[in-house]
Design an enzyme around this catalytic site. Structure first.
Site, PDB file in Angstrom:
ATOM      1  CD  GLU A  68     -12.588 -19.696 -46.379  1.00 30.97           C
ATOM      2  OE1 GLU A  68     -13.523 -20.113 -47.051  1.00 30.97           O
ATOM      3  OE2 GLU A  68     -12.260 -18.478 -46.314  1.00 30.97           O
ATOM      4  CB  CYS A  71      -8.803 -14.684 -41.236  1.00 36.22           C
ATOM      5  SG  CYS A  71     -10.373 -15.448 -40.986  1.00 36.22           S
ATOM      6  CG  ASN A 120      -6.771 -18.036 -36.066  1.00 37.27           C
ATOM      7  OD1 ASN A 120      -6.825 -19.093 -36.657  1.00 37.27           O
ATOM      8  ND2 ASN A 120      -7.351 -16.920 -36.501  1.00 37.27           N
TER       9      ASN A 120
HETATM   10  N1  NDP Z   1      -9.218 -17.172 -43.696  1.00 37.36           N
HETATM   11  C1  NDP Z   1      -9.224 -17.706 -42.491  1.00 37.36           C
HETATM   12  O1  NDP Z   1     -10.229 -18.243 -41.993  1.00 37.36           O
HETATM   13  C2  NDP Z   1      -7.956 -17.676 -41.701  1.00 37.36           C
HETATM   14  C3  NDP Z   1      -6.758 -17.170 -42.191  1.00 37.36           C
HETATM   15  N2  NDP Z   1      -5.646 -17.165 -41.405  1.00 37.36           N
HETATM   16  C4  NDP Z   1      -4.414 -16.582 -41.914  1.00 37.36           C
HETATM   17  O2  NDP Z   1      -3.285 -17.432 -41.544  1.00 37.36           O
HETATM   18  C5  NDP Z   1      -2.224 -16.628 -41.089  1.00 37.36           C
HETATM   19  C6  NDP Z   1      -1.878 -16.972 -39.677  1.00 37.36           C
HETATM   20  O3  NDP Z   1      -2.161 -18.314 -39.392  1.00 37.36           O
HETATM   21  P1  NDP Z   1      -0.987 -19.382 -39.469  1.00 37.36           P
HETATM   22  O4  NDP Z   1      -1.419 -20.604 -38.777  1.00 37.36           O
HETATM   23  O5  NDP Z   1       0.310 -18.773 -39.050  1.00 37.36           O
HETATM   24  O6  NDP Z   1      -0.918 -19.623 -41.031  1.00 37.36           O
HETATM   25  P2  NDP Z   1       0.131 -20.567 -41.781  1.00 37.36           P
HETATM   26  O7  NDP Z   1      -0.260 -20.478 -43.175  1.00 37.36           O
HETATM   27  O8  NDP Z   1       1.527 -20.322 -41.406  1.00 37.36           O
HETATM   28  O9  NDP Z   1      -0.213 -22.055 -41.223  1.00 37.36           O
HETATM   29  C7  NDP Z   1      -1.469 -22.589 -41.456  1.00 37.36           C
HETATM   30  C8  NDP Z   1      -1.325 -24.099 -41.383  1.00 37.36           C
HETATM   31  O10 NDP Z   1      -0.534 -24.536 -42.464  1.00 37.36           O
HETATM   32  C9  NDP Z   1       0.511 -25.382 -41.985  1.00 37.36           C
HETATM   33  N3  NDP Z   1       1.621 -25.301 -42.934  1.00 37.36           N
HETATM   34  C10 NDP Z   1       2.711 -24.518 -42.897  1.00 37.36           C
HETATM   35  N4  NDP Z   1       3.484 -24.742 -43.972  1.00 37.36           N
HETATM   36  C11 NDP Z   1       2.880 -25.714 -44.703  1.00 37.36           C
HETATM   37  C12 NDP Z   1       3.164 -26.395 -45.916  1.00 37.36           C
HETATM   38  N5  NDP Z   1       4.249 -26.140 -46.636  1.00 37.36           N
HETATM   39  N6  NDP Z   1       2.301 -27.344 -46.355  1.00 37.36           N
HETATM   40  C13 NDP Z   1       1.182 -27.633 -45.650  1.00 37.36           C
HETATM   41  N7  NDP Z   1       0.849 -27.017 -44.493  1.00 37.36           N
HETATM   42  C14 NDP Z   1       1.693 -26.066 -44.034  1.00 37.36           C
HETATM   43  C15 NDP Z   1       0.792 -24.834 -40.629  1.00 37.36           C
HETATM   44  O11 NDP Z   1       1.493 -25.805 -39.874  1.00 37.36           O
HETATM   45  P3  NDP Z   1       2.614 -25.248 -38.827  1.00 37.36           P
HETATM   46  O12 NDP Z   1       1.895 -24.520 -37.766  1.00 37.36           O
HETATM   47  O13 NDP Z   1       3.298 -26.507 -38.349  1.00 37.36           O
HETATM   48  O14 NDP Z   1       3.546 -24.372 -39.617  1.00 37.36           O
HETATM   49  C16 NDP Z   1      -0.618 -24.584 -40.131  1.00 37.36           C
HETATM   50  O15 NDP Z   1      -1.191 -25.795 -39.712  1.00 37.36           O
HETATM   51  C17 NDP Z   1      -2.670 -15.211 -41.256  1.00 37.36           C
HETATM   52  O16 NDP Z   1      -2.264 -14.730 -42.517  1.00 37.36           O
HETATM   53  C18 NDP Z   1      -4.179 -15.282 -41.225  1.00 37.36           C
HETATM   54  O17 NDP Z   1      -4.797 -14.259 -41.928  1.00 37.36           O
HETATM   55  C19 NDP Z   1      -5.601 -17.679 -40.151  1.00 37.36           C
HETATM   56  C20 NDP Z   1      -6.773 -18.185 -39.639  1.00 37.36           C
HETATM   57  C21 NDP Z   1      -8.009 -18.220 -40.368  1.00 37.36           C
HETATM   58  O1  3PG Z   2      -9.688 -17.833 -38.891  1.00 38.64           O
HETATM   59  C1  3PG Z   2     -10.256 -16.938 -38.316  1.00 38.64           C
HETATM   60  O2  3PG Z   2      -9.692 -15.970 -37.875  1.00 38.64           O
HETATM   61  C2  3PG Z   2     -11.681 -17.225 -38.135  1.00 38.64           C
HETATM   62  O3  3PG Z   2     -12.190 -17.659 -39.365  1.00 38.64           O
HETATM   63  C3  3PG Z   2     -12.443 -16.040 -37.618  1.00 38.64           C
HETATM   64  O4  3PG Z   2     -13.594 -16.601 -37.038  1.00 38.64           O
HETATM   65  P1  3PG Z   2     -14.518 -15.601 -36.183  1.00 38.64           P
HETATM   66  O5  3PG Z   2     -14.815 -14.451 -37.105  1.00 38.64           O
HETATM   67  O6  3PG Z   2     -15.738 -16.389 -35.820  1.00 38.64           O
HETATM   68  O7  3PG Z   2     -13.679 -15.170 -35.007  1.00 38.64           O
END
Ligand code: NDP
Ligand code: 3PG
Length: 498
Positions: free
Chosen positions: A266, A300, A171
């Site tokens: 995170e 998130c 995202n």
């Molecule tokens: N706390 C925060 O700031 C944030 C939290 N999130 C959370 O992440 C989720 C959605 O984001 P999303 O990108 O789908 O999350 P994912 O956990 O599916 O993916 C995050 C990253 O991890 C990679 N990945 C996947 N599997 C592995 C593995 N086995 N080892 C190492 N890396 C791996 C993904 O690559 P690939 O895309 O190739 O699978 C991607 O680059 C939601 O739950 C959201 O809440 C999202 C954004 C920010």
């Molecule tokens: O991963 C996310 O979703 C971001 O940490 C959220 O960032 P924002 O609150 O600045 O949109």
């Protein structure tokens, strides 16, 4: 609109497939395979990237280790100078990078541009902050501890960890990449980036901006490929000295597999919005809509559950409904407020939570509507704790409302969650707000505003299953260093001015 993979970015594209970046060059993987990136709006393949091999990862790690040694001998001001250059190039080329965000993750065009600009600002701030905090250390004298004379001076400073592995989520594939890259580099580390599949091309364009800035060969690498295929090999690689990950519960699995290295995690969130009876309901409604539905709830820090006092719930629901009805639903190219969610599987997951809430009797404030990956904004009222949506993270434009009869009930629900990222409370009574903030087991509590990670220099951390450690520029820089002490032993005690 400048086109991705053209102009200065032409060299990163090899026919239909984007190259990966290693040892200062754009390369084609020996795997002969590529990974499709499906446009969430058209549900057609938009781009393709290399499926890198484990051998290519080994090579990247070897080269990173050598490059890091030279980089650690690069003066701080020079590191900062290169980061400022990269930031400027990033902002100069914001249009083609933003176009990738629109096509890969259906980010509304205006939000895509602001993500890139925000990222340039983050890199520049990191350069400045790094020069300040890494330019000073600590001197301790021995006689501050009982029984000692002043015959020892301890000099301690922050030194690099080595090779940092950065794994951002779909995202914010640019902003949550540079939030790791900048701190790693200013601290003297090498950086290996594994971008999310959805968002990989935007990330590759961003990496090219660092390449154009003139960073030393091999210091920065970007390997592409499905996380499910190459992820474990990366996170368990012996050449990795630190992992900075943002994403879902994948991060929990990684933290169990990773070696003895510092982890910055995170992860997901279920950010609660607690609304008290004295709250300004217009302010509440505006923040619930912005906080719960920006980027179709795929943040998130999105508001993920509203906990509102029963006596004002009807009025608040009406205000939110009126605002949701005005949101533009459609393609990201048109700057729609609500755009398709990132994948079909994501849309299916969201739909599952909606169906569960329906079976268990939630009140639907709008008809549930979905076309492909596009889901219309949906407010679910009278949600109860037996419904999955009360606890699970939809990462979509669906928001549950739980009516409460006391503040304690709201705090209890917030703290019963496995997540602990952010939360927010709306009230005019600042004393109550502080007490509620103190009681909420989350990394951050926003008072009278929706949760947010930005501005990017604020500390940003998740408790419980929402993360390990703290982000935010200063904390990220510090987390990507370790402390080195040098003790000078004098032949006899010496007291200045003594
Ligand atoms: N706390 C925060 O700031 C944030 C939290 N999130 C959370 O992440 C989720 C959605 O984001 P999303 O990108 O789908 O999350 P994912 O956990 O599916 O993916 C995050 C990253 O991890 C990679 N990945 C996947 N599997 C592995 C593995 N086995 N080892 C190492 N890396 C791996 C993904 O690559 P690939 O895309 O190739 O699978 C991607 O680059 C939601 O739950 C959201 O809440 C999202 C954004 C920010
Ligand atoms: O991963 C996310 O979703 C971001 O940490 C959220 O960032 P924002 O609150 O600045 O949109």
């Amino acid at each position: 609109m400048a086109v991705a993979g053209t102009g200065v970015f032409a060299e990163i594209l090899n026919g239909e497939v984007y190259r990966y970046y290693a040892d200062g060059e754009w390369r084609v993987s020996g795997s002969g395979k590529s990974v499709a990136i499906v446009n969430p709006t058209t549900r057609q393949t938009q781009y393709r990237v290399q499926a890198c091999t484990q051998e290519e990862v080994n090579k990247v790690m070897e080269v990173a280790k050598v490059a890091q040694k030279a980089w650690a001998r690069t003066p701080l001001w020079k590191r900062a100078e290169l980061l400022h250059k990269a930031a400027a190039i990033l902002k100069e080329h914001k249009d083609p990078i933003a176009e990738c965000l629109v096509k890969e993750i259906a980010k509304p065009a205006k939000d895509a541009i602001s993500e890139v600009v925000r990222s340039g600002d983050l890199v520049s701030y990191t350069a400045e902050e790094g020069v300040r905090i890494l330019g000073e250390g600590k001197l301790l004298v021995s006689d501050s501890f009982p029984g000692n004379e002043r015959n020892k001076y301890c000099l301690s400073s922050k030194v690099p960890l080595g090779v940092v592995l950065a794994i951002p989520p779909f995202n914010y594939p640019v902003n949550l990449a540079v939030s790791k890259i900048g701190p790693a580099l200013i601290a003297g580390n090498a950086l290996v980036l594994k971008p999310p599949t959805q968002g990989a091309v935007a990330a590759l364009h961003m990496v090219h901006c660092f390449h154009l800035a003139g960073f030393p060969k091999g210091l920065i690498s970007c390997v592409t490929g499905k996380g499910s295929e190459i992820g474990d090999f990366l996170t368990m690689h012996p050449g990795v000295n630190c992992i900075s990950f943002t994403g879902g519960d994948t991060g929990i699995a990684i933290s169990k597999k990773a070696g003895m290295v510092p982890l910055q995690m995170e992860l997901g969130g279920k950010d609660a919005c607690i609304v008290l009876e004295d709250a300004d309901l217009d302010l509440v409604a505006a923040n619930i809509v912005k906080g719960g539905f920006s980027y179709s709830g795929q943040r998130c820090t999105a508001v993920k559950v509203v906990l509102i006092m029963e006596s004002i719930a009807d009025a608040m629901v009406e205000k939110v409904k009126a605002k949701l009805a005005k949101l533009k639903v459609g393609p990201p190219e048109d700057d729609s407020d609500i755009t398709p969610v990132v994948t079909e599987s994501s849309a299916n997951f969201i739909e599952g939570l909606v169906m569960d809430a329906n079976e268990k009797g939630a009140t639907f404030c709008q008809e549930y509507r979905r076309e492909g990956n596009l889901i219309w904004p949906l407010l679910l009222d009278h949600v109860r704790p037996d419904m999955r949506i009360a606890w699970e993270e939809p990462f979509g434009p669906v928001l549950p409302v739980i009516r409460i009869n006391s503040v304690e009930e709201g705090i209890h629900h917030c703290n019963a969650s496995n997540f602990g990222l952010q939360g927010c409370v709306f009230t005019k009574d600042i004393n109550k707000a502080i007490m509620i903030s103190d009681a909420m087991e989350t990394g951050t509590v926003q008072i009278n505003s929706a949760p947010a990670r930005g501005p990017d220099h604020f500390p940003f951390q998740g408790l419980k299953d929402s993360g390990i450690g703290s982000q935010g520029i200063t904390n990220s820089i510090n987390m990507m260093t370790k402390v080195k002490s040098t003790v000078i032993n004098l032949p006899s005690p010496s007291y200045t001015m003594g």
